[in-house]
Design a protein around this motif. Structure first.
Motif, PDB file in Angstrom:
ATOM      1  N   LEU A 156       9.163 161.100  80.501  1.00 34.02           N
ATOM      2  CA  LEU A 156       8.881 160.201  79.032  1.00 34.02           C
ATOM      3  C   LEU A 156       9.336 161.276  78.047  1.00 34.02           C
ATOM      4  CD1 LEU A 156       5.509 158.469  79.873  1.00 34.02           C
ATOM      5  CD2 LEU A 156       7.874 157.455  80.004  1.00 34.02           C
ATOM      6  N   ALA A 157       9.058 162.569  77.908  1.00 31.32           N
ATOM      7  CA  ALA A 157       9.432 163.306  76.998  1.00 31.32           C
ATOM      8  C   ALA A 157      11.009 163.661  76.981  1.00 31.32           C
ATOM      9  CB  ALA A 157       8.455 164.644  77.042  1.00 31.32           C
ATOM     10  N   ALA A 158      11.400 163.710  78.034  1.00 34.87           N
ATOM     11  CA  ALA A 158      12.915 163.814  78.224  1.00 34.87           C
ATOM     12  C   ALA A 158      13.761 162.593  77.689  1.00 34.87           C
ATOM     13  CB  ALA A 158      13.445 163.999  79.604  1.00 34.87           C
ATOM     14  N   ARG A 159      13.038 161.491  77.778  1.00 40.36           N
ATOM     15  CA  ARG A 159      13.742 160.035  77.287  1.00 40.36           C
ATOM     16  C   ARG A 159      13.271 160.066  75.756  1.00 40.36           C
ATOM     17  NH1 ARG A 159      11.316 154.940  80.942  1.00 40.36           N
ATOM     18  NH2 ARG A 159      11.865 156.057  83.040  1.00 40.36           N
ATOM     19  N   GLU A 160      12.452 160.562  75.258  1.00 33.18           N
ATOM     20  CA  GLU A 160      12.370 160.664  73.657  1.00 33.18           C
ATOM     21  C   GLU A 160      13.684 161.740  73.295  1.00 33.18           C
ATOM     22  OE1 GLU A 160      10.340 159.607  70.322  1.00 33.18           O
ATOM     23  OE2 GLU A 160      10.067 158.834  72.168  1.00 33.18           O
ATOM     24  N   TRP A 161      13.472 162.754  73.900  1.00 33.94           N
ATOM     25  CA  TRP A 161      14.511 163.853  73.625  1.00 33.94           C
ATOM     26  C   TRP A 161      16.030 163.198  73.548  1.00 33.94           C
ATOM     27  CZ3 TRP A 161      18.958 164.958  76.254  1.00 33.94           C
ATOM     28  CH2 TRP A 161      19.583 165.917  75.699  1.00 33.94           C
ATOM     29  N   PHE A 162      16.348 162.426  74.589  1.00 32.10           N
ATOM     30  CA  PHE A 162      17.670 161.749  74.828  1.00 32.10           C
ATOM     31  C   PHE A 162      17.804 160.813  73.750  1.00 32.10           C
ATOM     32  CE2 PHE A 162      20.116 158.250  76.744  1.00 32.10           C
ATOM     33  CZ  PHE A 162      21.088 159.320  77.375  1.00 32.10           C
ATOM     34  N   GLN A 163      16.851 159.877  73.327  1.00 29.35           N
ATOM     35  CA  GLN A 163      17.049 159.069  72.110  1.00 29.35           C
ATOM     36  C   GLN A 163      17.226 159.798  70.921  1.00 29.35           C
ATOM     37  OE1 GLN A 163      13.530 156.476  73.161  1.00 29.35           O
ATOM     38  NE2 GLN A 163      14.941 154.764  72.689  1.00 29.35           N
ATOM     39  N   ASP A 164      16.564 160.755  70.694  1.00 28.81           N
ATOM     40  CA  ASP A 164      16.937 161.722  69.540  1.00 28.81           C
ATOM     41  C   ASP A 164      18.234 162.359  69.460  1.00 28.81           C
ATOM     42  OD1 ASP A 164      14.305 161.082  68.542  1.00 28.81           O
ATOM     43  OD2 ASP A 164      13.237 162.823  69.283  1.00 28.81           O
ATOM     44  N   ALA A 165      18.879 162.679  70.555  1.00 31.11           N
ATOM     45  CA  ALA A 165      19.943 163.570  70.591  1.00 31.11           C
ATOM     46  C   ALA A 165      21.082 162.820  69.912  1.00 31.11           C
ATOM     47  CB  ALA A 165      20.327 164.117  72.175  1.00 31.11           C
ATOM     48  N   ARG A 166      21.454 161.459  70.521  1.00 33.39           N
ATOM     49  CA  ARG A 166      22.448 160.531  69.826  1.00 33.39           C
ATOM     50  C   ARG A 166      23.767 160.766  70.431  1.00 33.39           C
ATOM     51  NH1 ARG A 166      19.617 156.814  70.464  1.00 33.39           N
ATOM     52  NH2 ARG A 166      18.307 155.762  69.014  1.00 33.39           N
ATOM     53  N   PHE A 167      24.282 161.907  70.242  1.00 33.01           N
ATOM     54  CA  PHE A 167      25.734 162.466  70.528  1.00 33.01           C
ATOM     55  C   PHE A 167      25.985 163.472  71.971  1.00 33.01           C
ATOM     56  CE2 PHE A 167      29.511 163.953  68.197  1.00 33.01           C
ATOM     57  CZ  PHE A 167      30.446 162.851  68.699  1.00 33.01           C
ATOM     58  N   THR A 224      18.876 171.801  92.908  1.00 33.21           N
ATOM     59  CA  THR A 224      18.219 172.873  93.303  1.00 33.21           C
ATOM     60  C   THR A 224      18.893 174.275  92.876  1.00 33.21           C
ATOM     61  OG1 THR A 224      18.798 172.670  95.783  1.00 33.21           O
ATOM     62  CG2 THR A 224      16.966 171.890  95.272  1.00 33.21           C
ATOM     63  N   ASN A 225      20.213 174.266  92.836  1.00 36.34           N
ATOM     64  CA  ASN A 225      21.270 175.264  92.612  1.00 36.34           C
ATOM     65  C   ASN A 225      21.598 175.516  91.337  1.00 36.34           C
ATOM     66  OD1 ASN A 225      20.794 175.746  95.390  1.00 36.34           O
ATOM     67  ND2 ASN A 225      22.585 174.793  95.953  1.00 36.34           N
ATOM     68  N   TYR A 226      21.417 174.600  90.224  1.00 36.89           N
ATOM     69  CA  TYR A 226      21.939 174.882  88.997  1.00 36.89           C
ATOM     70  C   TYR A 226      20.878 174.810  87.617  1.00 36.89           C
ATOM     71  CZ  TYR A 226      25.940 174.113  91.518  1.00 36.89           C
ATOM     72  OH  TYR A 226      26.997 174.263  92.363  1.00 36.89           O
ATOM     73  N   GLY A 227      19.723 174.975  88.055  1.00 38.21           N
ATOM     74  CA  GLY A 227      18.704 175.193  87.069  1.00 38.21           C
ATOM     75  C   GLY A 227      18.115 173.652  86.753  1.00 38.21           C
ATOM     76  N   ASP A 228      17.621 173.679  85.423  1.00 36.61           N
ATOM     77  CA  ASP A 228      17.280 172.628  84.879  1.00 36.61           C
ATOM     78  C   ASP A 228      18.492 171.496  84.422  1.00 36.61           C
ATOM     79  OD1 ASP A 228      14.547 171.206  83.206  1.00 36.61           O
ATOM     80  OD2 ASP A 228      16.608 170.694  82.154  1.00 36.61           O
ATOM     81  N   VAL A 229      18.273 170.297  85.161  1.00 37.76           N
ATOM     82  CA  VAL A 229      19.391 169.244  85.112  1.00 37.76           C
ATOM     83  C   VAL A 229      18.826 168.284  84.368  1.00 37.76           C
ATOM     84  CG1 VAL A 229      20.584 167.696  86.452  1.00 37.76           C
ATOM     85  CG2 VAL A 229      20.493 170.007  87.393  1.00 37.76           C
ATOM     86  N   ALA A 230      19.523 167.829  83.302  1.00 38.16           N
ATOM     87  CA  ALA A 230      18.863 166.754  82.342  1.00 38.16           C
ATOM     88  C   ALA A 230      19.009 165.471  83.025  1.00 38.16           C
ATOM     89  CB  ALA A 230      19.980 166.712  81.032  1.00 38.16           C
ATOM     90  N   GLY A 231      19.667 164.966  83.886  1.00 36.84           N
ATOM     91  CA  GLY A 231      19.875 163.801  84.507  1.00 36.84           C
ATOM     92  C   GLY A 231      21.033 163.569  85.474  1.00 36.84           C
ATOM     93  N   ILE A 232      21.111 162.375  86.183  1.00 42.95           N
ATOM     94  CA  ILE A 232      22.467 162.101  86.987  1.00 42.95           C
ATOM     95  C   ILE A 232      22.778 160.864  86.476  1.00 42.95           C
ATOM     96  CG2 ILE A 232      22.856 161.574  89.277  1.00 42.95           C
ATOM     97  CD1 ILE A 232      21.969 164.611  89.267  1.00 42.95           C
ATOM     98  N   TRP A 233      24.175 160.841  86.367  1.00 35.77           N
ATOM     99  CA  TRP A 233      24.996 159.775  85.802  1.00 35.77           C
ATOM    100  C   TRP A 233      25.569 159.028  86.820  1.00 35.77           C
ATOM    101  CZ3 TRP A 233      28.883 156.838  84.458  1.00 35.77           C
ATOM    102  CH2 TRP A 233      28.952 156.281  83.220  1.00 35.77           C
ATOM    103  N   GLN A 292      13.117 167.165  90.272  1.00 33.01           N
ATOM    104  CA  GLN A 292      13.308 167.463  89.161  1.00 33.01           C
ATOM    105  C   GLN A 292      12.754 166.347  88.114  1.00 33.01           C
ATOM    106  OE1 GLN A 292      15.943 169.749  86.913  1.00 33.01           O
ATOM    107  NE2 GLN A 292      17.010 170.617  88.687  1.00 33.01           N
ATOM    108  N   PRO A 293      11.608 166.318  88.011  1.00 28.00           N
ATOM    109  CA  PRO A 293      10.673 165.217  87.626  1.00 28.00           C
ATOM    110  C   PRO A 293      11.206 164.696  86.076  1.00 28.00           C
ATOM    111  CG  PRO A 293       9.003 166.585  88.341  1.00 28.00           C
ATOM    112  CD  PRO A 293      10.419 167.279  88.618  1.00 28.00           C
ATOM    113  N   GLN A 294      11.815 165.823  85.389  1.00 26.65           N
ATOM    114  CA  GLN A 294      12.237 165.385  83.996  1.00 26.65           C
ATOM    115  C   GLN A 294      13.549 164.609  83.919  1.00 26.65           C
ATOM    116  OE1 GLN A 294      12.702 168.231  85.333  1.00 26.65           O
ATOM    117  NE2 GLN A 294      14.932 168.765  84.970  1.00 26.65           N
ATOM    118  N   ALA A 295      14.206 164.817  85.117  1.00 26.85           N
ATOM    119  CA  ALA A 295      15.857 164.308  85.092  1.00 26.85           C
ATOM    120  C   ALA A 295      15.939 162.741  85.083  1.00 26.85           C
ATOM    121  CB  ALA A 295      16.327 164.807  86.269  1.00 26.85           C
ATOM    122  N   LEU A 296      16.849 162.433  84.087  1.00 23.06           N
ATOM    123  CA  LEU A 296      16.754 161.005  83.817  1.00 23.06           C
ATOM    124  C   LEU A 296      18.146 160.364  84.620  1.00 23.06           C
ATOM    125  CD1 LEU A 296      16.971 161.264  79.837  1.00 23.06           C
ATOM    126  CD2 LEU A 296      15.008 160.704  81.393  1.00 23.06           C
TER     127      LEU A 296
END
Length: 436
Positions: free
Chosen positions: A31-42, A195-204, A229-233
């Motif tokens: 949920l925190a990652a979703r909020e960050w994502f919306q704030d990022a915008r670009f 598992t091999n690339y650290g923190d991943v923001a998400g999968i598209w 990665q529970p934070q991954a979107l």
């Protein structure tokens, strides 16, 4: 007889519904990652693979009907010795971008990372023999950008992607295969990425649309990602309403709800964070003959329109086979960045509205502040619809006060002619904290 049997198999496969992650409850990190994502915008979209060698876009294998036996010769020619992760990330930051989404595997099935599941990858098959995703992940961490991985569910190369879907009919694959084996392969590569690339923001995700009736077992795939990665979107470019287990919704070459692209005709806006993606010319992957470059003005206005639609803008680059981003793209990104450095307050951390798009422009909002983005106003007096709260003040972003009148029928702004910006004149309205 074989053709009849094959047709029956395909027909049955198309009747199997695609399950999603039912009962999914996002974690606090998500949920925190979703909020960050919306704030990022670009953000920056990167379509890069062995297809860039041919300079004819990322669909060249399908469009030119290149069989696997011939397409497999391309990795030996893919020597991207001028790739510089620091240069890419620095450029994205200069453009005002907050994250990068890069193709880990496109529809051609070639992995742009050091996969141990298959040797059909950038380390095993190219003269460069280095993991570009590893370098990019490390540089993103150094410079404070987040990294998403685009991953194609569609695969024109893998023999177990069977029954075949709408595309890739001329790849020369055998007329048999085990669908479950392909899904296990896809999930195994996703496990490597997570598992091999650290923190991943998400999968598209992309490619579901190739076999919309297949049993994709999304519940298993989505659960794997959220477990690792529970934070991954998770987002999927399926052009439909989001499935359970997805965390954001994207719209390809369209603003949310626009339906100007044919493949978006059945799209519906859900209740997740939104993103729109678009190309800088007419192609996603490097296309040496495509000179349909969008102007800096149009790109900036798309950033603004996306934010006004409560969506992020993922702007694409298709690097050349040597690893460099072509100069036409670099110039535009720097110019967009110059505008964002002065006007980013009206984009980052904002939400859409409160005024619907008009012929003159759009609005974004942040707390009690409304940003009026005026693209075209033939008259210095601009009438806005009534706002939910009284207007306390009006000023140009970073500049002088703007005369205004707040009436029952709306708000009238008097724009100083000498201060008009031909791209976007941004007026900041401070609203009263109490509703009318």
């Amino acid at each position: 007889m074989k053709r009849v049997l094959l047709a029956c198999v395909i027909a049955v496969a198309c009747l199997v519904p695609a399950r999603a992650q039912t009962g999914y409850k996002p974690t606090p990190e998500n949920l925190a990652a979703r909020e960050w994502f919306q704030d990022a915008r670009f953000g920056m979209f990167v379509h890069w693979g062995v297809y860039s060698v041919l300079g004819d876009g990322e669909w060249v294998m399908n469009n030119k009907k290149i069989p696997i036996a011939d397409y497999e010769k391309l990795p030996a020619l893919f020597n991207h010795a001028e790739f510089d992760a620091k240069e890419w990330v620095t450029l994205a930051k200069a453009a005002g971008m907050k994250y990068i989404t890069i193709t880990s595997k496109h529809h051609d099935g070639f992995a742009m990372f050091d996969s141990k599941v298959s040797d059909y990858n950038i380390v095993a098959r190219t003269p460069y023999k280095k993991d570009v995703l590893k370098a990019l992940a490390e540089e993103c961490r150094r410079q404070g950008l987040k990294l998403f991985f685009y991953h194609s569910q569609l695969d024109w190369h893998h023999p177990d992607y069977f029954p075949r879907g709408r595309t890739g009919q001329d790849a020369g694959r055998p007329d048999n295969g085990t669908w479950q084996r392909y899904l296990d392969y896809m999930n195994a590569q996703l496990r490597e990425l997570l598992t091999n690339y650290g923190d991943v923001a998400g999968i598209w995700f992309d490619g579901w649309w190739d076999k919309p009736g297949a049993d994709w077992q999304l519940d298993k795939t989505y659960a794997l990602i959220h477990e690792l990665q529970p934070q991954a979107l998770i987002g999927s470019n399926h052009h439909r309403r989001p499935n359970p287990g997805e965390d954001f919704q994207m719209f390809e070459k369209d603003l949310p709800g626009g339906r100007t692209a044919e493949f978006n005709q059945d799209s519906e806006i859900g209740d997740l964070p939104l993103e729109t993606c678009e190309t800088m010319n007419g192609a996603w992957g490097f296309n040496i003959t495509d000179r349909r470059y969008k102007s800096t003005r149009d790109l900036i206005r798309y950033v603004v329109r996306a934010a006004a639609s409560n969506a992020n803008f993922l702007l694409n680059v298709g690097p050349m086979p040597n690893g460099k981003i072509q100069p036409e793209f670099v110039t535009r990104l720097h110019e967009v960045g110059d505008w964002m450095s002065k006007n980013g307050e009206s984009i980052y951390g904002t939400r859409g509205g409160p005024i619907a798009p008009h012929a003159w422009g759009v609005t974004t909002r942040k707390g009690n502040r409304v940003y009026v983005h005026v693209f075209d106003s033939p008259d210095p007096s601009l009438l806005l619809p009534p706002l939910p709260s009284a207007v306390r003040s009006a000023r140009l972003l970073g500049g002088r006060a703007v005369p205004f009148k707040d009436r029952d029928f709306g708000v009238v702004l008097t724009l100083p002619r000498e201060a008009i910006d031909p791209i976007d004149t941004v007026v900041v309205l401070e609203l009263d904290s109490k509703a009318r």
